[in-house]
Scaffold this motif. Structure first.
Motif, PDB file in Angstrom:
ATOM      1  N   UNK A  79     -17.236 -14.525  -4.781  1.00 45.37           N
ATOM      2  CA  UNK A  79     -17.940 -13.515  -5.570  1.00 45.37           C
ATOM      3  C   UNK A  79     -18.755 -12.611  -4.662  1.00 45.37           C
ATOM      4  N   UNK A  80     -18.979 -11.409  -5.149  1.00 45.84           N
ATOM      5  CA  UNK A  80     -19.795 -10.429  -4.434  1.00 45.84           C
ATOM      6  C   UNK A  80     -20.463  -9.529  -5.452  1.00 45.84           C
ATOM      7  N   UNK A  81     -21.632  -9.036  -5.109  1.00 47.29           N
ATOM      8  CA  UNK A  81     -22.325  -8.091  -5.977  1.00 47.29           C
ATOM      9  C   UNK A  81     -21.856  -6.695  -5.648  1.00 47.29           C
ATOM     10  N   UNK A  82     -21.442  -5.970  -6.673  1.00 51.64           N
ATOM     11  CA  UNK A  82     -21.026  -4.578  -6.535  1.00 51.64           C
ATOM     12  C   UNK A  82     -21.785  -3.724  -7.536  1.00 51.64           C
ATOM     13  N   UNK A  83     -21.983  -2.468  -7.168  1.00 50.36           N
ATOM     14  CA  UNK A  83     -22.506  -1.528  -8.153  1.00 50.36           C
ATOM     15  C   UNK A  83     -21.382  -1.249  -9.148  1.00 50.36           C
ATOM     16  N   UNK A  84     -21.741  -0.700 -10.287  1.00 47.68           N
ATOM     17  CA  UNK A  84     -20.731  -0.394 -11.307  1.00 47.68           C
ATOM     18  C   UNK A  84     -19.658   0.527 -10.744  1.00 47.68           C
ATOM     19  N   UNK A  85     -20.050   1.566 -10.003  1.00 49.61           N
ATOM     20  CA  UNK A  85     -19.053   2.503  -9.465  1.00 49.61           C
ATOM     21  C   UNK A  85     -18.168   1.835  -8.419  1.00 49.61           C
ATOM     22  N   UNK A  86     -18.736   0.958  -7.589  1.00 51.46           N
ATOM     23  CA  UNK A  86     -17.925   0.220  -6.617  1.00 51.46           C
ATOM     24  C   UNK A  86     -16.926  -0.687  -7.337  1.00 51.46           C
ATOM     25  N   UNK A  87     -17.394  -1.326  -8.409  1.00 50.47           N
ATOM     26  CA  UNK A  87     -16.532  -2.226  -9.172  1.00 50.47           C
ATOM     27  C   UNK A  87     -15.380  -1.469  -9.815  1.00 50.47           C
ATOM     28  N   UNK A  88     -15.663  -0.299 -10.387  1.00 45.81           N
ATOM     29  CA  UNK A  88     -14.619   0.513 -11.010  1.00 45.81           C
ATOM     30  C   UNK A  88     -13.547   0.890  -9.978  1.00 45.81           C
ATOM     31  N   UNK A  89     -13.986   1.301  -8.784  1.00 41.49           N
ATOM     32  CA  UNK A  89     -13.036   1.702  -7.736  1.00 41.49           C
ATOM     33  C   UNK A  89     -12.207   0.507  -7.277  1.00 41.49           C
ATOM     34  N   UNK A  90     -12.832  -0.642  -7.092  1.00 42.72           N
ATOM     35  CA  UNK A  90     -12.116  -1.843  -6.649  1.00 42.72           C
ATOM     36  C   UNK A  90     -11.090  -2.271  -7.705  1.00 42.72           C
ATOM     37  N   UNK A  91     -11.481  -2.242  -8.962  1.00 39.71           N
ATOM     38  CA  UNK A  91     -10.579  -2.623 -10.041  1.00 39.71           C
ATOM     39  C   UNK A  91      -9.372  -1.687 -10.085  1.00 39.71           C
ATOM     40  N   UNK A  92      -9.603  -0.391  -9.917  1.00 43.29           N
ATOM     41  CA  UNK A  92      -8.497   0.578  -9.922  1.00 43.29           C
ATOM     42  C   UNK A  92      -7.549   0.304  -8.761  1.00 43.29           C
ATOM     43  N   UNK A  93      -8.097   0.021  -7.566  1.00 43.20           N
ATOM     44  CA  UNK A  93      -7.242  -0.287  -6.412  1.00 43.20           C
ATOM     45  C   UNK A  93      -6.408  -1.545  -6.671  1.00 43.20           C
ATOM     46  N   UNK A  94      -7.035  -2.572  -7.244  1.00 47.08           N
ATOM     47  CA  UNK A  94      -6.328  -3.828  -7.523  1.00 47.08           C
ATOM     48  C   UNK A  94      -5.207  -3.615  -8.533  1.00 47.08           C
ATOM     49  N   UNK A  95      -5.474  -2.851  -9.589  1.00 45.26           N
ATOM     50  CA  UNK A  95      -4.441  -2.577 -10.599  1.00 45.26           C
ATOM     51  C   UNK A  95      -3.284  -1.804  -9.990  1.00 45.26           C
ATOM     52  N   UNK A  96      -3.618  -0.823  -9.141  1.00 42.10           N
ATOM     53  CA  UNK A  96      -2.582  -0.028  -8.484  1.00 42.10           C
ATOM     54  C   UNK A  96      -1.727  -0.918  -7.580  1.00 42.10           C
ATOM     55  N   UNK A  97      -2.369  -1.791  -6.808  1.00 40.68           N
ATOM     56  CA  UNK A  97      -1.631  -2.694  -5.914  1.00 40.68           C
ATOM     57  C   UNK A  97      -0.741  -3.628  -6.709  1.00 40.68           C
ATOM     58  N   UNK A  98      -1.252  -4.137  -7.827  1.00 38.44           N
ATOM     59  CA  UNK A  98      -0.497  -5.066  -8.659  1.00 38.44           C
ATOM     60  C   UNK A  98       0.725  -4.383  -9.270  1.00 38.44           C
ATOM     61  N   UNK A  99       0.609  -3.091  -9.564  1.00 35.73           N
ATOM     62  CA  UNK A  99       1.713  -2.378 -10.203  1.00 35.73           C
ATOM     63  C   UNK A  99       2.747  -1.887  -9.201  1.00 35.73           C
TER      64      UNK A  99
END
Length: 102
Positions: A79-99
């Motif tokens: 686990x790591x603490x992220x700001x909301x904007x950092x979390x949104x960007x990380x989630x988008x990158x992960x979804x893109x990689x998964x797809x």
């Protein structure tokens, strides 16, 4: 000279189909996860994330390796603490990689 207006020849469509309501994974409501969040607020990376955050920006305890990608649910090291904007960007990158999209 005023031009006459024509009535539409096609019927109008109704409202767009509403998107389904996003439901939080029940895991994040569990007592175990909530206890981990409270414990991790005592760690230094929480203070570092607060320093990076914009005024009133939420902080999110994020899984480094996402649960759906095999990451450990309750391991503090995953686990790591992220700001909301950092979390949104990380989630988008992960979804893109998964797809498979670059």
């Amino acid at each position: 000279m005023k031009l006459p207006s024509m009535k539409p020849g096609l019927p109008t469509m109704g409202a767009a189909v509403p998107l389904p309501v996003k439901r939080a994974d029940t895991f994040y409501q569990s007592n175990e996860w909530r206890r981990l969040v409270v414990r991790r607020r005592l760690d230094r990376d929480y203070q570092q994330a607060r320093a990076r955050a914009k005024p009133n920006e939420r902080l999110i305890l994020d899984h480094i390796v996402e649960r759906k990608d095999g990451g450990a649910d309750l391991d503090p090291k995953n686990t790591q603490w992220l700001t909301h904007s950092e979390h949104q960007a990380k989630t988008a990158r992960s979804k893109r990689a998964r797809s498979g999209i670059s």
